[in-house]
Scaffold this active site. Structure first.
Site, PDB file in Angstrom:
ATOM      1  N   LEU A 166       4.314  44.837  79.353  1.00  0.00           N
ATOM      2  CA  LEU A 166       3.522  45.854  78.662  1.00  0.00           C
ATOM      3  C   LEU A 166       2.136  45.838  79.288  1.00  0.00           C
ATOM      4  O   LEU A 166       1.621  44.773  79.648  1.00  0.00           O
ATOM      5  CB  LEU A 166       3.387  45.545  77.159  1.00  0.00           C
ATOM      6  CG  LEU A 166       4.645  45.626  76.289  1.00  0.00           C
ATOM      7  CD1 LEU A 166       4.307  45.255  74.848  1.00  0.00           C
ATOM      8  CD2 LEU A 166       5.289  47.001  76.346  1.00  0.00           C
ATOM      9  N   ASP A 167       1.511  47.020  79.430  1.00  0.00           N
ATOM     10  CA  ASP A 167       0.141  47.067  79.929  1.00  0.00           C
ATOM     11  C   ASP A 167      -0.757  46.219  79.034  1.00  0.00           C
ATOM     12  O   ASP A 167      -0.496  46.058  77.837  1.00  0.00           O
ATOM     13  CB  ASP A 167      -0.387  48.510  79.919  1.00  0.00           C
ATOM     14  CG  ASP A 167       0.365  49.411  80.884  1.00  0.00           C
ATOM     15  OD1 ASP A 167       1.011  48.880  81.804  1.00  0.00           O
ATOM     16  OD2 ASP A 167       0.288  50.647  80.709  1.00  0.00           O
ATOM     17  N   ARG A 168      -1.839  45.722  79.625  1.00  0.00           N
ATOM     18  CA  ARG A 168      -2.766  44.854  78.886  1.00  0.00           C
ATOM     19  C   ARG A 168      -3.178  45.460  77.543  1.00  0.00           C
ATOM     20  O   ARG A 168      -3.156  44.788  76.503  1.00  0.00           O
ATOM     21  CB  ARG A 168      -4.018  44.600  79.730  1.00  0.00           C
ATOM     22  CG  ARG A 168      -5.047  43.722  79.017  1.00  0.00           C
ATOM     23  CD  ARG A 168      -6.448  43.961  79.572  1.00  0.00           C
ATOM     24  NE  ARG A 168      -6.643  43.336  80.860  1.00  0.00           N
ATOM     25  CZ  ARG A 168      -7.094  42.090  81.024  1.00  0.00           C
ATOM     26  NH1 ARG A 168      -7.354  41.340  79.970  1.00  0.00           N
ATOM     27  NH2 ARG A 168      -7.280  41.608  82.233  1.00  0.00           N
TER      28      ARG A 168
END
Length: 304
Positions: free
Chosen positions: A143-145
């Protein structure tokens, strides 16, 4: 202490929890023997020892714990409850083969060449090594940050390979909720394009077939007002920044997503949350589904 079952709703083909109402005062062991006659005394001791019994949102391990009328005893049949959650994430399911977490926004999934800070991967590696220094964690997806929500990791290379080699067949559903800028007038739709990455690590979308990796995103409007729309987004493919790029493409960037065209930053984070992960367990074959709540800060934008 709060149990993971408070954080998530578990929906599976088979019942994973039993909720037992206390109708008369008794010690926990005596109550459980009467309430689940199919289990022996040693079975119940094992459930207690493995932190699978909770009372009033607290994990209980002592057999002589006094119960009061009206309390609820929860038996978690297939997951060991975590007594102390690591910082930055909640472990919501763990067995011998996989770990499922709910990641907070701001935490990296895994370190990159330039970023060596604490990540979901490093936190979980430390967690499993406490039991045995030889234990390891294996990445399945990211997942993106700034995206929060449900993620799954493997606990062996064998399970990692089993899942990655059959990801499309094993993963039954991956859905997100996104808050985007503006009023989305089309109630539902599908976006199909081909994505490529620039040297500056920005993903670009093209409608030219085969001009990059094919990406397919389905969306449905859940709520909207004149400023924002709350969408349920389902991925048919899992490309880097896919939802963010596709939302920009339809003229409704995800809030807080300056990289992909957003001008509004009303909640101090990216308006993207991985809400549902449903999959077939790679070893047991059981269908498992985890569904989290929509973040309150998302819903607050539609309550005024």
């Amino acid at each position: 202490m709060h149990t993971p079952s408070n954080k998530l709703i578990t929906k599976t083909g088979k019942e994973r929890q039993s909720h037992l109402e206390v109708t008369e005062a008794a010690e926990l062991m005596k109550f459980l023997i009467g309430a689940i006659p199919s289990k022996s005394r040693s079975d119940i001791k094992s459930l207690l020892a493995h932190h699978q019994i909770s009372v009033g949102n607290e994990v209980i391990t002592q057999y002589n714990y006094p119960l009061e009328i009206g309390q609820q005893v929860v038996v978690n049949w297939t997951k060991v409850l975590i007594e102390k959650q690591p910082e930055g994430l909640n472990i919501v399911f763990e067995d011998l083969h996989i770990i499922i977490i709910e990641k907070q926004a701001g935490l990296l999934s895994i370190a990159t060449a330039t970023e060596k800070e604490q990540t979901a991967y490093s936190i979980l590696s430390e967690h499993v090594k406490k039991r045995d220094p030889k234990n390891k964690i294996f990445v399945l997806h990211r997942l993106d940050r700034e995206t929060s929500g449900v993620m799954m990791f493997a606990k062996s290379e064998k399970v990692q390979q089993l899942l990655q080699n059959a990801w499309k067949e094993v993963v039954l559903e991956r859905s997100y909720v996104a808050v985007v800028e503006g009023l989305v007038t089309k109630e539902q739709g599908t976006i199909t394009s081909w994505l490529t990455e620039s040297k500056a690590f920005i993903m670009y979308s093209s409608r030219t077939p085969n001009a990059g990796q094919k990406a397919v995103t389905h969306y449905q409007v859940l709520q909207k007002n004149k400023n924002y729309s709350l969408l349920e987004v389902k991925l048919e493919t899992g490309r880097k920044n896919q939802i963010r790029v596709h939302m920009k493409e339809i003229g409704h960037s995800v809030i807080g997503d300056k990289k992909y065209g957003a001008t509004k930053h009303p909640i101090g984070r990216l308006g993207l949350h991985a809400r549902v992960l449903a999959f077939k367990h790679p070893i047991t074959g059981e269908d498992i589904r985890y569904e989290t709540d929509i973040p309150k800060e998302f819903l607050n934008l539609f309550s005024q």
